[in-house]
Each structure stands twice: as structure tokens, then as C-alpha cells.
Design a protein around this motif. Structure first.
Motif, mmCIF file in Angstrom:
data_model
loop_
_atom_site.group_PDB
_atom_site.id
_atom_site.type_symbol
_atom_site.label_atom_id
_atom_site.label_comp_id
_atom_site.label_asym_id
_atom_site.label_seq_id
_atom_site.Cartn_x
_atom_site.Cartn_y
_atom_site.Cartn_z
ATOM 1 N N LEU A 110 0.874 -1.285 -0.018
ATOM 2 C CA LEU A 110 0.080 -0.007 0.163
ATOM 3 C C LEU A 110 0.835 1.314 0.155
ATOM 4 C CD1 LEU A 110 -2.698 1.501 0.347
ATOM 5 C CD2 LEU A 110 -2.790 1.128 2.627
ATOM 6 N N VAL A 111 1.032 1.920 -1.026
ATOM 7 C CA VAL A 111 1.778 2.967 -1.265
ATOM 8 C C VAL A 111 0.630 4.266 -0.748
ATOM 9 C CG1 VAL A 111 2.884 4.709 -2.838
ATOM 10 C CG2 VAL A 111 2.990 2.448 -3.159
ATOM 11 N N VAL A 112 1.181 4.843 0.149
ATOM 12 C CA VAL A 112 0.316 6.192 0.791
ATOM 13 C C VAL A 112 0.643 7.389 0.054
ATOM 14 C CG1 VAL A 112 -0.029 7.278 3.021
ATOM 15 C CG2 VAL A 112 0.197 4.917 3.087
ATOM 16 N N ASP A 113 -0.300 8.007 -0.510
ATOM 17 C CA ASP A 113 -0.152 9.511 -1.072
ATOM 18 C C ASP A 113 -0.612 10.610 0.025
ATOM 19 O OD1 ASP A 113 -0.376 11.727 -2.627
ATOM 20 O OD2 ASP A 113 -1.789 10.932 -4.146
ATOM 21 N N SER A 114 0.213 10.976 0.721
ATOM 22 C CA SER A 114 -0.004 11.882 1.731
ATOM 23 C C SER A 114 -0.336 13.534 1.131
ATOM 24 C CB SER A 114 1.349 11.979 2.547
ATOM 25 O OG SER A 114 1.410 10.766 3.411
ATOM 26 N N PHE A 115 -0.415 13.698 -0.141
ATOM 27 C CA PHE A 115 -0.434 14.827 -0.603
ATOM 28 C C PHE A 115 -1.536 15.258 -1.270
ATOM 29 C CE2 PHE A 115 4.609 15.461 -1.004
ATOM 30 C CZ PHE A 115 4.683 15.417 0.413
ATOM 31 N N SER A 116 -2.121 14.476 -2.101
ATOM 32 C CA SER A 116 -3.075 14.749 -3.174
ATOM 33 C C SER A 116 -4.486 15.197 -2.248
ATOM 34 C CB SER A 116 -3.552 13.702 -4.036
ATOM 35 O OG SER A 116 -3.781 12.468 -3.483
ATOM 36 N N THR A 117 -4.820 14.450 -1.316
ATOM 37 C CA THR A 117 -6.115 14.964 -0.741
ATOM 38 C C THR A 117 -5.983 16.097 0.261
ATOM 39 O OG1 THR A 117 -5.764 13.273 1.059
ATOM 40 C CG2 THR A 117 -6.916 12.717 -0.600
ATOM 41 N N ARG A 118 -4.631 16.166 0.630
ATOM 42 C CA ARG A 118 -4.352 17.466 1.296
ATOM 43 C C ARG A 118 -4.068 18.623 0.567
ATOM 44 N NH1 ARG A 118 -0.990 13.627 4.815
ATOM 45 N NH2 ARG A 118 -2.293 14.002 6.974
ATOM 46 N N GLY A 119 -4.245 18.710 -0.811
ATOM 47 C CA GLY A 119 -3.742 19.813 -1.679
ATOM 48 C C GLY A 119 -2.527 20.277 -1.653
ATOM 49 N N ILE A 120 -1.553 19.318 -1.290
ATOM 50 C CA ILE A 120 -0.068 19.524 -1.365
ATOM 51 C C ILE A 120 0.624 19.208 -2.355
ATOM 52 C CG2 ILE A 120 1.987 19.164 0.123
ATOM 53 C CD1 ILE A 120 0.187 18.806 2.398
ATOM 54 N N LYS A 121 1.507 20.219 -2.933
ATOM 55 C CA LYS A 121 2.148 19.868 -3.963
ATOM 56 C C LYS A 121 3.562 19.098 -3.711
ATOM 57 C CE LYS A 121 4.424 22.006 -8.108
ATOM 58 N NZ LYS A 121 4.577 22.897 -9.046
ATOM 59 N N ASP A 122 4.245 19.424 -2.566
ATOM 60 C CA ASP A 122 5.563 19.140 -2.028
ATOM 61 C C ASP A 122 5.669 19.838 -0.673
ATOM 62 O OD1 ASP A 122 7.933 21.155 -1.884
ATOM 63 O OD2 ASP A 122 6.646 21.609 -3.566
ATOM 64 N N THR A 123 6.421 18.893 0.120
ATOM 65 C CA THR A 123 6.881 19.437 1.538
ATOM 66 C C THR A 123 8.359 19.430 1.688
ATOM 67 O OG1 THR A 123 6.995 17.256 2.250
ATOM 68 C CG2 THR A 123 4.876 18.515 2.363
ATOM 69 N N CYS A 124 9.058 19.898 0.572
ATOM 70 C CA CYS A 124 10.595 20.088 0.551
ATOM 71 C C CYS A 124 11.016 21.129 1.223
ATOM 72 C CB CYS A 124 10.799 19.819 -1.060
ATOM 73 S SG CYS A 124 10.605 18.503 -1.655
ATOM 74 N N HIS A 125 9.966 22.137 1.617
ATOM 75 C CA HIS A 125 10.576 23.343 2.413
ATOM 76 C C HIS A 125 10.168 23.180 3.632
ATOM 77 C CE1 HIS A 125 6.200 23.444 1.659
ATOM 78 N NE2 HIS A 125 6.034 24.485 2.811
ATOM 79 N N SER A 126 9.626 21.997 4.240
ATOM 80 C CA SER A 126 9.299 21.753 5.714
ATOM 81 C C SER A 126 9.162 20.335 5.804
ATOM 82 C CB SER A 126 8.136 22.459 6.093
ATOM 83 O OG SER A 126 7.062 22.246 5.416
ATOM 84 N N LEU A 127 8.685 19.938 7.018
ATOM 85 C CA LEU A 127 8.523 18.466 7.135
ATOM 86 C C LEU A 127 7.027 18.377 7.608
ATOM 87 C CD1 LEU A 127 11.669 17.147 9.267
ATOM 88 C CD2 LEU A 127 11.170 16.739 6.670
ATOM 89 N N LEU A 128 6.248 17.450 7.275
ATOM 90 C CA LEU A 128 5.010 17.376 7.431
ATOM 91 C C LEU A 128 4.894 15.949 8.741
ATOM 92 C CD1 LEU A 128 1.921 17.799 6.935
ATOM 93 C CD2 LEU A 128 2.050 16.192 4.992
ATOM 94 N N SER A 129 4.610 16.394 9.637
ATOM 95 C CA SER A 129 4.843 15.505 10.847
ATOM 96 C C SER A 129 3.635 14.655 10.942
ATOM 97 C CB SER A 129 4.893 16.250 12.227
ATOM 98 O OG SER A 129 3.862 17.138 12.543
ATOM 99 N N ASP A 130 2.391 14.944 10.411
ATOM 100 C CA ASP A 130 1.291 14.262 10.361
ATOM 101 C C ASP A 130 1.571 12.790 9.474
ATOM 102 O OD1 ASP A 130 0.265 16.154 11.663
ATOM 103 O OD2 ASP A 130 -1.124 16.893 10.117
ATOM 104 N N ARG A 131 2.707 12.566 8.763
ATOM 105 C CA ARG A 131 2.915 11.618 7.763
ATOM 106 C C ARG A 131 3.064 10.260 8.801
ATOM 107 N NH1 ARG A 131 6.718 11.876 2.997
ATOM 108 N NH2 ARG A 131 5.282 10.319 2.401
#
Length: 285
Positions: A110-131
């Protein structure tokens, strides 16, 4: 933490052009699935503080997520892998290469897509702790699937997903609040400065000797400071390899912010064998 973010930013921006091509690429996933991240439960400390103030500590509800589920042939129940992508989103190495490989070994993925439903393009400027909670939401989802053996589910992450993997299974961290537990964890080229090194489950860390996004020295320092509590942790360092050494989409190498992201066939092959052996030892043939 600022240094970690700077390191991740470069590799993420270098990858964004590839992330945009995914929609046109064939996917190995058998199906697109929907589930929720794990609800963030209050800690015992938060509960005590709330009670002292005459209040009730509340859980933060889960966030709807999308995932790509690949099952091997047969009826199961199969051992399974929850896979976490890097800061640039789901790339072909995440969505195609590893699911094909792991399913050929007999694992549901199961590959988790953490971005599309949140409307996130990338998190390379910060860390998304919710992952971390995304990982446990995926674990809960798989644990309810009749084709999956809930006692044999591993967590596997790449780069920023590797950081989330270490955080998710760190002894005494989020894992202690979760009903379902991962059996083992695999982290490809994470920045190890986020972790104490004491893990709740057997953990394999794979990193390139020349990685300057996620320096190997941070992982060696983490290993040296481990208290000895928890489960075994194995650090595999691959000579001459750089960040994303297992991803063929970087076959020609990419320069970003003075750092190098580059596929290394020898390191990729060795790490693939090491992962296969690690999983077989954990789950059997």
C-alpha cells in the motif's frame, strides 16, 4: 531542523518535474483505495492537564487519504508493506518499481499518497509531521483487509518518508498510542538526526556513503548514541552511492543546490537483496 529542511528542499525541487509526469505513467497498483490517517490521540500528559482544568482532551480526527494497493497473485493472507514517498510526492520508484518488486516477492503493498487529498504539491521546504499518522492509518486499513496478515506488516519509507518511518517506530513515540503495530521498518536514506536510535521494532536503514542530502554521519551518530533499549537496528552503508541511489529515474544524476541525486546500480542491487533478506528473516518465505 533547519539544516534537515535545507537538505530535503534541494532533492525535492529536483524531483518535481518527475512527479508531474506520474499521471501519464502506467501504475502497477491493482486499485486506488481511500482510508484515513490515524486519529491523533491525546497523550496521558495532555489528558491529565485537561482533567486538572476540568476539561476533556480530545482526539484530532483522521484526514482522508488516497493510496495505491497492489496484491500478489493468490488468495493470501499475505504479509504487507506500507510505503511512504519522499517530499516531492509519489514518484515512479514509489508507485511502480517497488510495488512490482515487493509483490513479486509475495507482499501486498500500500503506497500512501500523503499529498493529493491535502492539496499539497510538495513538502520540501518543511517536514509534514502528520505523515506518521498517515502510516498508522494505512496500517489500520490493511489490518482489516482479509487478504492481509495483520501480524506481518512492515513500514517502508524513502527520504522524507524514511524520516517519517523512523519517527513512526521510535520507541516511546507515536507507536505507543496506536492499537495496531508494525512488525518491522525499513528506511531508505533518511536524515537520522530526527531519531534517538531506539526503535520499537527491528529496523533496517539503507544509505549511501556519499549522500549529502541525508549524511551518513548522522546515522552513524544515531547508532552510537543508542541506549540499547528496544529492538535491533541495522545500518547498511553503500560505497560510492548518493541520495536516491535505488531510483532509476535519476540514472543520469541531478544537481540541486550543490548536492547530487543519482542512481547507483550496484548499490541498488545490494540494497534490494538486503531488503529481501531482512523481510524474509522477519516474515519467513
Amino acid at each position: 531542523m533547519g539544516k534537515v529542511v535545507d537538505l530535503l528542499k534541494g532533492v525535492g525541487l529536483a524531483c518535481l518535474c518527475l512527479a508531474g509526469c506520474l499521471d501519464a505513467a502506467p501504475a502497477w497498483a491493482d486499485e486506488v483505495v481511500q482510508f484515513e490517517s490515524a486519529a491523533v490521540k491525546p497523550t496521558p500528559f495532555q489528558e491529565r492537564n485537561a482533567q486538572e482544568g476540568g476539561e476533556t482532551a480530545k482526539s484530532v480526527p483522521g484526514i482522508p487519504l488516497r493510496g495505491y494497493l497492489t496484491r500478489p497473485p493468490g488468495e493470501g493472507p499475505f504479509p504487507a508493506i506500507v510505503a511512504l514517498h519522499g517530499c516531492a510526492g509519489v514518484l515512479s520508484n514509489d508507485r511502480e518499481v517497488w510495488p512490482e518488486r515487493l509483490s513479486s516477492w509475495g507482499y501486498a503493498v500500500l503506497v500512501v499518497d500523503s499529498f493529493s487529498t491535502r492539496g499539497i504539491k510538495d513538502t520540501c521546504h518543511s517536514l509534514l509531521s502528520d505523515r506518521v499518522y498517515d502510516a498508522y492509518g494505512a496500517l489500520t486499513f490493511l489490518s482489516k483487509d482479509s487478504s492481509v496478515d495483520p501480524r506481518r506488516i512492515a513500514l517502508m519509507g524513502f527520504s522524507a518518508g524514511g524520516i517519517a518511518t523512523l519517527e513512526a517506530v521510535q520507541l516511546g513515540g507515536a507507536e505507543r498510542l496506536m492499537e495496531h503495530k508494525f512488525s518491522v521498518a525499513i528506511a531508505y536514506y533518511p536524515n537520522c538526526s530526527v531519531a534517538s536510535g531506539d526503535m520499537a521494532v527491528p529496523t533496517l536503514i539503507l544509505i549511501g556513503e556519499l549522500d549529502d542530502f541525508s549524511p551518513v554521519q548522522k546515522c552513524r551518530e544515531m547508532m552510537a548514541q543508542r541506549s540499547g533499549k528496544g529492538s535491533p537496528v541495522q545500518l547498511n552503508v553503500y560505497e560510492g552511492a548518493r541520495h536516491a541511489f535505488d531510483a532509476e529515474e535519476f540514472k543520469n544524476g541531478v544537481e540541486a543546490y550543490g548536492h547530487r541525486v543519482e542512481y547507483n546500480a550496484a548499490a541498488a542491487d545490494r540494497s534490494e537483496s538486503d531488503v529481501h533478506t531482512f523481510l524474509k528473516q522477519a516474515f519467513g518465505d
